[in-house]
Design a protein around this motif. Sequence first.
Motif, PDB file in Angstrom:
ATOM      1  N   ALA A 102       0.821  -1.214   0.000  1.00  0.00           N
ATOM      2  CA  ALA A 102       0.000   0.000   0.000  1.00  0.00           C
ATOM      3  C   ALA A 102       0.856   1.264   0.000  1.00  0.00           C
ATOM      4  O   ALA A 102       0.345   2.336  -0.303  1.00  0.00           O
ATOM      5  CB  ALA A 102      -1.005   0.054   1.138  1.00  0.00           C
ATOM      6  N   LEU A 103       2.155   1.128   0.287  1.00  0.00           N
ATOM      7  CA  LEU A 103       3.055   2.281   0.201  1.00  0.00           C
ATOM      8  C   LEU A 103       4.061   2.099  -0.934  1.00  0.00           C
ATOM      9  O   LEU A 103       4.196   2.970  -1.790  1.00  0.00           O
ATOM     10  CB  LEU A 103       3.787   2.493   1.529  1.00  0.00           C
ATOM     11  N   ASP A 104       4.751   0.950  -0.969  1.00  0.00           N
ATOM     12  CA  ASP A 104       5.781   0.711  -1.987  1.00  0.00           C
ATOM     13  C   ASP A 104       5.280  -0.136  -3.153  1.00  0.00           C
ATOM     14  O   ASP A 104       5.963  -0.239  -4.170  1.00  0.00           O
ATOM     15  CB  ASP A 104       6.992   0.030  -1.354  1.00  0.00           C
ATOM     16  N   CYS A 105       4.147  -0.771  -2.990  1.00  0.00           N
ATOM     17  CA  CYS A 105       3.550  -1.566  -4.061  1.00  0.00           C
ATOM     18  C   CYS A 105       2.036  -1.615  -3.840  1.00  0.00           C
ATOM     19  O   CYS A 105       1.550  -1.288  -2.759  1.00  0.00           O
ATOM     20  CB  CYS A 105       4.127  -2.982  -4.105  1.00  0.00           C
ATOM     21  N   ASP A 106       1.321  -2.004  -4.884  1.00  0.00           N
ATOM     22  CA  ASP A 106      -0.135  -2.088  -4.790  1.00  0.00           C
ATOM     23  C   ASP A 106      -0.560  -3.214  -3.864  1.00  0.00           C
ATOM     24  O   ASP A 106       0.069  -4.276  -3.826  1.00  0.00           O
ATOM     25  CB  ASP A 106      -0.754  -2.367  -6.168  1.00  0.00           C
ATOM     26  N   VAL A 107      -1.649  -2.978  -3.148  1.00  0.00           N
ATOM     27  CA  VAL A 107      -2.402  -4.065  -2.529  1.00  0.00           C
ATOM     28  C   VAL A 107      -3.429  -4.476  -3.578  1.00  0.00           C
ATOM     29  O   VAL A 107      -4.204  -3.642  -4.054  1.00  0.00           O
ATOM     30  CB  VAL A 107      -3.098  -3.614  -1.232  1.00  0.00           C
ATOM     31  N   VAL A 108      -3.395  -5.740  -3.972  1.00  0.00           N
ATOM     32  CA  VAL A 108      -4.275  -6.222  -5.038  1.00  0.00           C
ATOM     33  C   VAL A 108      -5.366  -7.081  -4.418  1.00  0.00           C
ATOM     34  O   VAL A 108      -5.087  -8.073  -3.739  1.00  0.00           O
ATOM     35  CB  VAL A 108      -3.479  -7.023  -6.090  1.00  0.00           C
ATOM     36  N   LEU A 109      -6.613  -6.657  -4.649  1.00  0.00           N
ATOM     37  CA  LEU A 109      -7.769  -7.364  -4.092  1.00  0.00           C
ATOM     38  C   LEU A 109      -8.754  -7.661  -5.214  1.00  0.00           C
ATOM     39  O   LEU A 109      -8.853  -6.907  -6.195  1.00  0.00           O
ATOM     40  CB  LEU A 109      -8.483  -6.503  -3.038  1.00  0.00           C
ATOM     41  N   SER A 110      -9.499  -8.733  -5.050  1.00  0.00           N
ATOM     42  CA  SER A 110     -10.555  -9.064  -6.016  1.00  0.00           C
ATOM     43  C   SER A 110     -11.696  -9.758  -5.273  1.00  0.00           C
ATOM     44  O   SER A 110     -11.494 -10.335  -4.206  1.00  0.00           O
ATOM     45  CB  SER A 110     -10.022  -9.964  -7.131  1.00  0.00           C
ATOM     46  N   GLY A 111     -12.858  -9.669  -5.864  1.00  0.00           N
ATOM     47  CA  GLY A 111     -14.017 -10.331  -5.287  1.00  0.00           C
ATOM     48  C   GLY A 111     -15.117 -10.474  -6.323  1.00  0.00           C
ATOM     49  O   GLY A 111     -15.399  -9.528  -7.060  1.00  0.00           O
ATOM     50  N   ALA A 112     -15.694 -11.652  -6.400  1.00  0.00           N
ATOM     51  CA  ALA A 112     -16.744 -11.907  -7.383  1.00  0.00           C
ATOM     52  C   ALA A 112     -18.111 -11.834  -6.710  1.00  0.00           C
ATOM     53  O   ALA A 112     -18.296 -12.322  -5.595  1.00  0.00           O
ATOM     54  CB  ALA A 112     -16.555 -13.284  -8.022  1.00  0.00           C
ATOM     55  N   VAL A 113     -19.051 -11.189  -7.401  1.00  0.00           N
ATOM     56  CA  VAL A 113     -20.442 -11.122  -6.945  1.00  0.00           C
ATOM     57  C   VAL A 113     -21.339 -11.511  -8.109  1.00  0.00           C
ATOM     58  O   VAL A 113     -20.920 -11.507  -9.269  1.00  0.00           O
ATOM     59  CB  VAL A 113     -20.812  -9.711  -6.416  1.00  0.00           C
ATOM     60  N   ARG A 114     -22.573 -11.843  -7.780  1.00  0.00           N
ATOM     61  CA  ARG A 114     -23.564 -12.107  -8.832  1.00  0.00           C
ATOM     62  C   ARG A 114     -24.408 -10.853  -8.996  1.00  0.00           C
ATOM     63  O   ARG A 114     -25.002 -10.360  -8.034  1.00  0.00           O
ATOM     64  CB  ARG A 114     -24.446 -13.288  -8.445  1.00  0.00           C
ATOM     65  N   ARG A 115     -24.462 -10.347 -10.211  1.00  0.00           N
ATOM     66  CA  ARG A 115     -25.219  -9.111 -10.426  1.00  0.00           C
ATOM     67  C   ARG A 115     -26.708  -9.317 -10.173  1.00  0.00           C
ATOM     68  O   ARG A 115     -27.401  -8.396  -9.750  1.00  0.00           O
ATOM     69  CB  ARG A 115     -24.937  -8.518 -11.801  1.00  0.00           C
ATOM     70  N   SER A 116     -27.195 -10.527 -10.364  1.00  0.00           N
ATOM     71  CA  SER A 116     -28.609 -10.791 -10.096  1.00  0.00           C
ATOM     72  C   SER A 116     -28.940 -10.620  -8.614  1.00  0.00           C
ATOM     73  O   SER A 116     -30.086 -10.316  -8.263  1.00  0.00           O
ATOM     74  CB  SER A 116     -28.992 -12.199 -10.565  1.00  0.00           C
ATOM     75  N   ASP A 117     -27.951 -10.783  -7.711  1.00  0.00           N
ATOM     76  CA  ASP A 117     -28.179 -10.562  -6.287  1.00  0.00           C
ATOM     77  C   ASP A 117     -28.493  -9.101  -5.979  1.00  0.00           C
ATOM     78  O   ASP A 117     -29.008  -8.780  -4.915  1.00  0.00           O
ATOM     79  CB  ASP A 117     -26.955 -10.984  -5.467  1.00  0.00           C
ATOM     80  N   TYR A 118     -28.120  -8.220  -6.926  1.00  0.00           N
ATOM     81  CA  TYR A 118     -28.322  -6.785  -6.738  1.00  0.00           C
ATOM     82  C   TYR A 118     -29.331  -6.217  -7.744  1.00  0.00           C
ATOM     83  O   TYR A 118     -29.324  -5.029  -8.038  1.00  0.00           O
ATOM     84  CB  TYR A 118     -26.978  -6.054  -6.846  1.00  0.00           C
ATOM     85  N   GLU A 119     -30.181  -7.099  -8.271  1.00  0.00           N
ATOM     86  CA  GLU A 119     -31.246  -6.732  -9.201  1.00  0.00           C
ATOM     87  C   GLU A 119     -30.716  -6.045 -10.460  1.00  0.00           C
ATOM     88  O   GLU A 119     -31.313  -5.112 -10.984  1.00  0.00           O
ATOM     89  CB  GLU A 119     -32.288  -5.858  -8.497  1.00  0.00           C
ATOM     90  N   MET A 120     -29.581  -6.548 -10.957  1.00  0.00           N
ATOM     91  CA  MET A 120     -29.022  -6.082 -12.227  1.00  0.00           C
ATOM     92  C   MET A 120     -29.168  -7.230 -13.230  1.00  0.00           C
ATOM     93  O   MET A 120     -28.198  -7.902 -13.565  1.00  0.00           O
ATOM     94  CB  MET A 120     -27.554  -5.668 -12.048  1.00  0.00           C
TER      95      MET A 120
END
Length: 195
Positions: A151-169
Amino acid sequence: MAVSFKNLIRACASVGLTLCAAAAAQSRAMPLDKQHTRLGFELSTRWGQTLEGQFPRYDGVVNVLPDGRHQVSLRMYTADVQIADHERYAKWARGSAFFDSKRWPEVVFVSHPYDAATLIGGGQIAGELVIRGIRRPETLTVEPAQCLRPALDCDVVLSGAVRRSDYEMDSLKLAINDRVVFLLHARLEPPGDTP
């Protein structure tokens, strides 16, 4: 520019996390570095094409809580969503069928407190995600760090998958898969850069 405690507390309240707001009042805030942080998402079509989306406008802060754990709060603005090389899909993503930016101008993620060592060794950060006014528990996966001061000298890399249908998309089901992968490459403002 630093995200104020007032805005952080508003973000926490918007997802109903009163404990988050109380902790924020007693914590030290570290804003995301907007020159180096990238927040985005990926969609895939039924024909194997990957659509890469970006949130060019966002606010984000990491709070160091009194017990030493960290808590992140992100607010991403849907009216500014871009999809690389596909303005038609970008308009769809901003429109009523997907993020519905006129009605729901923000996507909010507030994590539960987590151990800072997660940023070095990798692991999971759980929290609450709000899209289109729908709040659901979701988890981000943190990749092991590529440097000693993530977070200072290099990126913190995060990912997360969601289902768009769970959010009425639910639109374009025949053309675009239900899975949305959020991708975050985050850095903090260097110490001393904030007033």
